[in-house]
Motif scaffolding. Structure first.
Motif, PDB file in Angstrom:
ATOM      1  N   ILE A 168      -6.097  -4.240  -2.393  1.00  0.00           N
ATOM      2  CA  ILE A 168      -5.273  -3.024  -2.285  1.00  0.00           C
ATOM      3  C   ILE A 168      -4.936  -2.510  -3.691  1.00  0.00           C
ATOM      4  O   ILE A 168      -5.077  -1.325  -3.995  1.00  0.00           O
ATOM      5  CB  ILE A 168      -3.962  -3.317  -1.495  1.00  0.00           C
ATOM      6  CG1 ILE A 168      -4.296  -3.599  -0.032  1.00  0.00           C
ATOM      7  CG2 ILE A 168      -2.978  -2.146  -1.632  1.00  0.00           C
ATOM      8  CD1 ILE A 168      -3.114  -4.105   0.786  1.00  0.00           C
ATOM      9  N   GLU A 193       0.828  -1.209   0.000  1.00  0.00           N
ATOM     10  CA  GLU A 193       0.000   0.000   0.000  1.00  0.00           C
ATOM     11  C   GLU A 193       0.864   1.262   0.000  1.00  0.00           C
ATOM     12  O   GLU A 193       0.614   2.206  -0.747  1.00  0.00           O
ATOM     13  CB  GLU A 193      -0.927  -0.024   1.225  1.00  0.00           C
ATOM     14  CG  GLU A 193      -2.130   0.853   1.073  1.00  0.00           C
ATOM     15  CD  GLU A 193      -3.297   0.372   1.941  1.00  0.00           C
ATOM     16  OE1 GLU A 193      -3.057  -0.374   2.910  1.00  0.00           O
ATOM     17  OE2 GLU A 193      -4.431   0.750   1.617  1.00  0.00           O
ATOM     18  N   GLU A 251       1.658   8.138  -5.320  1.00  0.00           N
ATOM     19  CA  GLU A 251       0.522   9.051  -5.450  1.00  0.00           C
ATOM     20  C   GLU A 251       0.718   9.927  -6.689  1.00  0.00           C
ATOM     21  O   GLU A 251       1.817  10.046  -7.224  1.00  0.00           O
ATOM     22  CB  GLU A 251       0.361   9.895  -4.192  1.00  0.00           C
ATOM     23  CG  GLU A 251       1.611  10.647  -3.833  1.00  0.00           C
ATOM     24  CD  GLU A 251       1.590  11.147  -2.392  1.00  0.00           C
ATOM     25  OE1 GLU A 251       2.166  12.204  -2.170  1.00  0.00           O
ATOM     26  OE2 GLU A 251       0.998  10.465  -1.520  1.00  0.00           O
ATOM     27  N   GLU A 252      -0.394  10.512  -7.130  1.00  0.00           N
ATOM     28  CA  GLU A 252      -0.345  11.358  -8.320  1.00  0.00           C
ATOM     29  C   GLU A 252       0.547  12.576  -8.052  1.00  0.00           C
ATOM     30  O   GLU A 252       0.351  13.311  -7.087  1.00  0.00           O
ATOM     31  CB  GLU A 252      -1.777  11.770  -8.695  1.00  0.00           C
ATOM     32  CG  GLU A 252      -1.879  12.744  -9.849  1.00  0.00           C
ATOM     33  CD  GLU A 252      -1.097  12.309 -11.085  1.00  0.00           C
ATOM     34  OE1 GLU A 252      -1.005  11.102 -11.349  1.00  0.00           O
ATOM     35  OE2 GLU A 252      -0.561  13.198 -11.769  1.00  0.00           O
ATOM     36  N   VAL A 281       2.636   2.253  -3.441  1.00  0.00           N
ATOM     37  CA  VAL A 281       1.866   2.808  -4.566  1.00  0.00           C
ATOM     38  C   VAL A 281       2.140   4.302  -4.651  1.00  0.00           C
ATOM     39  O   VAL A 281       2.019   5.019  -3.665  1.00  0.00           O
ATOM     40  CB  VAL A 281       0.346   2.572  -4.370  1.00  0.00           C
ATOM     41  CG1 VAL A 281      -0.433   3.160  -5.542  1.00  0.00           C
ATOM     42  CG2 VAL A 281       0.055   1.084  -4.221  1.00  0.00           C
ATOM     43  N   ASP A 309      -8.084  -1.177  -5.537  1.00  0.00           N
ATOM     44  CA  ASP A 309      -8.508   0.107  -4.961  1.00  0.00           C
ATOM     45  C   ASP A 309      -7.641   1.259  -5.459  1.00  0.00           C
ATOM     46  O   ASP A 309      -8.027   2.429  -5.367  1.00  0.00           O
ATOM     47  CB  ASP A 309      -8.422   0.062  -3.421  1.00  0.00           C
ATOM     48  CG  ASP A 309      -9.540  -0.778  -2.823  1.00  0.00           C
ATOM     49  OD1 ASP A 309     -10.498  -1.101  -3.564  1.00  0.00           O
ATOM     50  OD2 ASP A 309      -9.446  -1.137  -1.622  1.00  0.00           O
ATOM     51  N   ASN A 310      -6.436   0.913  -5.951  1.00  0.00           N
ATOM     52  CA  ASN A 310      -5.525   1.937  -6.456  1.00  0.00           C
ATOM     53  C   ASN A 310      -5.423   1.908  -7.980  1.00  0.00           C
ATOM     54  O   ASN A 310      -4.412   2.322  -8.555  1.00  0.00           O
ATOM     55  CB  ASN A 310      -4.138   1.748  -5.830  1.00  0.00           C
ATOM     56  CG  ASN A 310      -4.112   2.192  -4.372  1.00  0.00           C
ATOM     57  OD1 ASN A 310      -4.098   3.383  -4.084  1.00  0.00           O
ATOM     58  ND2 ASN A 310      -4.153   1.239  -3.455  1.00  0.00           N
ATOM     59  N   ASP A 311      -6.468   1.397  -8.620  1.00  0.00           N
ATOM     60  CA  ASP A 311      -6.522   1.337 -10.090  1.00  0.00           C
ATOM     61  C   ASP A 311      -5.369   0.558 -10.705  1.00  0.00           C
ATOM     62  O   ASP A 311      -4.889   0.888 -11.788  1.00  0.00           O
ATOM     63  CB  ASP A 311      -6.528   2.752 -10.702  1.00  0.00           C
ATOM     64  CG  ASP A 311      -7.848   3.439 -10.435  1.00  0.00           C
ATOM     65  OD1 ASP A 311      -8.878   2.726 -10.368  1.00  0.00           O
ATOM     66  OD2 ASP A 311      -7.842   4.678 -10.271  1.00  0.00           O
ATOM     67  N   GLU A 337       3.388   6.254 -12.987  1.00  0.00           N
ATOM     68  CA  GLU A 337       2.122   5.660 -12.566  1.00  0.00           C
ATOM     69  C   GLU A 337       2.393   4.230 -12.070  1.00  0.00           C
ATOM     70  O   GLU A 337       3.039   3.459 -12.780  1.00  0.00           O
ATOM     71  CB  GLU A 337       1.268   5.539 -13.816  1.00  0.00           C
ATOM     72  CG  GLU A 337      -0.170   5.857 -13.727  1.00  0.00           C
ATOM     73  CD  GLU A 337      -0.486   7.339 -13.800  1.00  0.00           C
ATOM     74  OE1 GLU A 337      -1.320   7.716 -13.018  1.00  0.00           O
ATOM     75  OE2 GLU A 337       0.100   8.064 -14.626  1.00  0.00           O
ATOM     76  N   THR A 338       1.917   3.872 -10.883  1.00  0.00           N
ATOM     77  CA  THR A 338       2.036   2.466 -10.453  1.00  0.00           C
ATOM     78  C   THR A 338       0.845   1.715 -11.026  1.00  0.00           C
ATOM     79  O   THR A 338      -0.293   2.014 -10.684  1.00  0.00           O
ATOM     80  CB  THR A 338       1.998   2.342  -8.917  1.00  0.00           C
ATOM     81  OG1 THR A 338       2.921   3.269  -8.351  1.00  0.00           O
ATOM     82  CG2 THR A 338       2.376   0.935  -8.488  1.00  0.00           C
TER      83      THR A 338
END
Ligand SMILES: *Cc1c(COP(=O)(O)O)cnc(C)c1O
Length: 344
Positions: free
Chosen positions: A161, A120, A125-126, A123, A164-166, A132-133
């Motif tokens: 997980i 988690e 963040e933007e 991953v 949920d994070n695309d 991009e992960t």
């Protein structure tokens, strides 16, 4: 079968059975690039059905299955999360970087799995500075950690997980049937949470060649094109797909025997006072720390080889034993005798 050489290097050394050879001889074939090989189609459908996924793709190797999956799930410049000891990172010639153009975020998986909270946190963040992960890769059973199986509970937790994070989830399930047999978990349940699975026909399942990639219809359609790009479009491939059908129909249940033999090996070593934890090795892979004999793995490998016992030195002090269809209980007993007589 009386074998002079006891080959514990890998389950990849297993040869096709007589039944597989006959099936190869009799296989109905066609041009599979044109979608006309009935035996390949049958294997692909069988693999997909077993895993309760929509479609399957016959690939030349586990490595090709994994890179095909990476190419299909990601775009160049994106980042993948996987274990520091996983096969895709360690043993696939860096294809994730050179062929798929991916950057890598590696996490500790020395126990056979990555910690969900570390996944988690990894991953991205933007942010204008970040790639991009887009993909999480997990391995079951985990090879380098000692054939460690992870259950569907873990697989669901980390897949949730990722989703949920695309992100997508690819399972390198080279030995996923060993996991399912060891855990007594239904194979479809075990792979249910992930988007794609690669598994090997040519390891414990004894086929001479090949792996399967399974996933959604749409995923496999694009994967088929990526396999072609990699040079993996095959013509009358039914001759090599036919033994794979026998692998899936007849070779899965017997994997338990390999697990039993691995256990006899670890119990026997432990009884001699060797430092090994039998409960750790639940499938067909056993790891031994050779520093306790004041020898490197390579030195120990040579001593065993002189007694016709073949093993792999995986690290400076790490020796690997793999049980499979061509290893009998007697072979394990002979191996234990050699330890007692030559090494202790
Ligand atoms: C063997 C293996 C592969 C690759 O399979 P090949 O057919 O040798 O390319 C991938 N992942 C794991 C975990 C493996 O053990």
């Amino acid at each position: 079968m009386v074998s002079d050489v006891i080959d514990l290097r890998s389950d990849t050394v297993t040869k096709p059975t007589d039944e597989m050879r006959e099936a190869m001889q009799e296989a109905k074939v066609g041009d599979d690039v044109l979608g006309e090989d009935p035996t390949v189609k049958e294997l692909e459908e069988l693999a997909a059905n077993k895993m309760d996924k929509e479609a399957g793709l016959f690939v030349t190797s586990g490595t090709q299955g994994n890179i095909t999956s990476l190419l299909t799930h990601t775009e160049p410049g994106e980042e993948i999360i996987f274990g520091r000891d996983c096969h895709i990172y360690r043993y696939e010639v860096g294809g994730y970087a050179s062929l798929a153009g991916l950057s890598s975020r590696t996490l500790d998986d020395s126990k056979g799995f990555m910690n969900p909270s570390e996944i988690e946190e990894a991953v991205r963040e933007e942010n204008i500075h970040h790639p991009e992960t887009s993909l999480l890769c997990i391995e079951n059973t985990h090879n380098v950690a000692g054939g460690i199986p992870v259950d569907s509970h873990y697989t669901k937790e980390v897949s949730d997980i990722a989703h949920d994070n695309d992100m997508k989830v690819h399972l390198d399930g080279a030995r996923i049937f060993n996991a399912s047999e060891a855990l007594d978990e239904d194979i479809a349940e075990l792979v249910g949470p992930v988007d794609s699975v690669q598994f090997c026909l040519s390891k414990g399942l004894s086929a001479p060649v090949g792996s399967m990639l399974v996933g959604s219809e749409e995923f496999i359609k694009r994967a088929r094109k990526n396999r072609k790009r990699l040079g993996g479009g095959m013509r009358q491939a039914g001759v090599i797909a036919a033994p794979g059908i026998i692998s899936l129909e007849k070779m899965v249940r017997r994997l338990k025997e390999d697990h039993k033999n691995a256990r006899i090996l670890t119990d026997g070593l432990k009884e001699m006072g060797i430092d090994i934890e039998p409960n750790k090795y639940k499938t067909n892979i056993v790891m031994l720390d050779t520093s306790q004999f004041e020898k490197t793995a390579e030195e120990l490998r040579v001593i065993l080889e002189e007694k016709s016992i073949l093993t792999l030195a995986l690290g400076k002090n790490l020796m690997r034993f793999v049980t499979h269809r061509e290893i009998s209980r007697e072979d394990i007993e002979r191996t234990l005798n050699v330890f007692e007589e030559e090494i202790l």
